[in-house]
Design a protein around this motif. Structure first.
Motif, short mmCIF file in Angstrom:
data_model
loop_
_atom_site.label_atom_id
_atom_site.label_comp_id
_atom_site.label_asym_id
_atom_site.label_seq_id
_atom_site.Cartn_x
_atom_site.Cartn_y
_atom_site.Cartn_z
N ALA A 79 15.05 180.40 -9.95
CA ALA A 79 15.49 180.52 -8.56
C ALA A 79 14.50 179.93 -7.56
O ALA A 79 14.89 179.48 -6.48
CB ALA A 79 15.74 181.99 -8.22
N THR A 80 13.22 179.92 -7.92
CA THR A 80 12.19 179.38 -7.01
C THR A 80 11.75 177.96 -7.39
O THR A 80 10.77 177.47 -6.84
CB THR A 80 10.95 180.29 -7.01
OG1 THR A 80 10.39 180.34 -8.34
CG2 THR A 80 11.29 181.70 -6.55
N ASP A 85 6.06 181.86 -11.71
CA ASP A 85 6.01 181.61 -13.15
C ASP A 85 4.99 182.53 -13.78
O ASP A 85 3.83 182.56 -13.36
CB ASP A 85 5.63 180.14 -13.42
CG ASP A 85 5.97 179.70 -14.84
OD1 ASP A 85 6.08 180.58 -15.73
OD2 ASP A 85 6.12 178.50 -15.07
N VAL A 86 5.43 183.31 -14.77
CA VAL A 86 4.52 184.25 -15.43
C VAL A 86 3.80 183.61 -16.61
O VAL A 86 3.01 184.27 -17.28
CB VAL A 86 5.27 185.52 -15.88
CG1 VAL A 86 5.89 186.22 -14.70
CG2 VAL A 86 6.34 185.19 -16.95
N ALA A 201 7.77 186.36 -5.58
CA ALA A 201 8.33 185.03 -5.79
C ALA A 201 8.36 184.24 -4.50
O ALA A 201 8.01 183.05 -4.47
CB ALA A 201 9.74 185.15 -6.38
N ALA A 202 8.76 184.89 -3.40
CA ALA A 202 8.81 184.20 -2.11
C ALA A 202 7.42 183.82 -1.63
O ALA A 202 7.21 182.73 -1.07
CB ALA A 202 9.51 185.08 -1.08
N GLU A 211 12.65 181.89 4.13
CA GLU A 211 14.07 181.58 4.24
C GLU A 211 14.79 181.84 2.93
O GLU A 211 15.93 182.34 2.92
CB GLU A 211 14.25 180.11 4.66
CG GLU A 211 15.70 179.72 4.89
CD GLU A 211 15.85 178.29 5.40
OE1 GLU A 211 17.00 177.82 5.52
OE2 GLU A 211 14.82 177.66 5.69
N TRP A 212 14.16 181.52 1.81
CA TRP A 212 14.78 181.78 0.51
C TRP A 212 15.03 183.27 0.31
O TRP A 212 16.14 183.67 -0.06
CB TRP A 212 13.88 181.25 -0.62
CG TRP A 212 14.36 181.67 -1.98
CD1 TRP A 212 15.40 181.13 -2.69
CD2 TRP A 212 13.83 182.73 -2.78
NE1 TRP A 212 15.55 181.80 -3.89
CE2 TRP A 212 14.61 182.77 -3.96
CE3 TRP A 212 12.79 183.64 -2.62
CZ2 TRP A 212 14.35 183.70 -4.98
CZ3 TRP A 212 12.53 184.56 -3.62
CH2 TRP A 212 13.31 184.59 -4.78
N ALA A 213 14.04 184.11 0.57
CA ALA A 213 14.20 185.55 0.40
C ALA A 213 15.27 186.09 1.33
O ALA A 213 16.08 186.95 0.95
CB ALA A 213 12.87 186.26 0.63
N ALA A 214 15.28 185.59 2.57
CA ALA A 214 16.25 186.07 3.56
C ALA A 214 17.67 185.71 3.17
O ALA A 214 18.62 186.37 3.61
CB ALA A 214 15.91 185.50 4.92
#
Length: 246
Positions: A79-80, A85-86, A201-202, A211-214
């Protein structure tokens, strides 16, 4: 009922206002969090995560819980665009950014199963609340003795990712360098699994992560960027306090 323990490297506090919830419910909460630490900590050589990282386990052979966590990690990596990344090059597998919120949300579900309806579970500043409204303060990203906003939380969760506790510890997986576009980012969501994962992540995405999280369903965002500008979604549940970072 009130109880505080140090688990997974940070203080966890529990407050339950229902009078008929047995003390065994708190025992179950903290017992579960200790189990999570033993099973999923990348800092314990005998944990399931460490064994997987060393190749002693295959991904198809891990527990259902770890499979769920790894599935969430992969979801947010995609998604990001790889910012979250873990499995960063040169570093071991570290799913802590997802494990914390996921495990504390599971603990909240244990409380509800025991009959709790009005409670707050605070894990190192990330909060699951029920039966509010509860007032939750968000720490100022540069001044430890100040708040930059206060929110009203009824049934849901809030998590903050920032640089003030551990420095530049969140890495943008696309560049391999620390994410420095934001000073702090707070997410309110229906569950702490979502709030904590989305906040980290954001933050890894930098300024574009706000903006992605929102844009995600059910998520409201309050952020302070590197230029100390406040960015807030219209539905962020502020409790009326000033929301500036100045």
């Amino acid at each position: 009922m009130r109880r505080v323990e140090h688990v997974m490297g940070f203080p966890v506090s529990l407050r339950v206002d229902d009078e008929d919830v047995p003390g065994s419910a708190a025992d179950a909460v903290f017992g579960w969090l200790r189990e999570v630490d033993e099973r999923f900590s990348p800092f314990r050589p005998d944990s399931e995560v460490s064994r997987l990282d060393r190749g002693e386990l295959s991904e198809s052979g891990v527990s259902a819980d770890l499979a769920e966590v790894l599935g969430l990690c992969e979801h947010y990596r995609v998604a990001t665009g790889g910012a979250f990344d873990v499995r960063l090059p040169g570093r071991g597998l570290d799913p802590c950014a997802v494990v914390k919120g996921w495990s504390v949300q599971r603990a909240a579900e244990l409380l509800r199963a025991a009959g709790a309806r009005r409670f707050v579970l605070n894990a190192g500043g990330d909060v699951v609340a029920s039966g509010g409204p509860w007032r939750v303060g968000v720490r100022h990203p540069e001044h430890a003795d100040q708040l930059c906003t206060v929110l009203a939380l009824t049934d849901g969760a809030v998590a903050t990712s920032a640089r003030y506790e551990r420095g530049d510890h969140i890495i943008d997986g696309r560049t391999g360098r620390p994410a420095t576009g934001l000073l702090s980012l707070t997410v309110v969501a229906p569950t702490l699994t979502e709030a904590d994962s989305v906040a980290t992540a954001a933050f890894a995405m930098g300024a574009e992560g706000v903006e992605w999280a929102a844009s995600l369903d059910g998520c409201e965002v309050f952020a302070v960027d590197a230029e100390r500008r406040v960015l807030r979604t219209e539905g962020f549940p502020t409790a009326g306090e000033p929301s500036t970072a100045a």
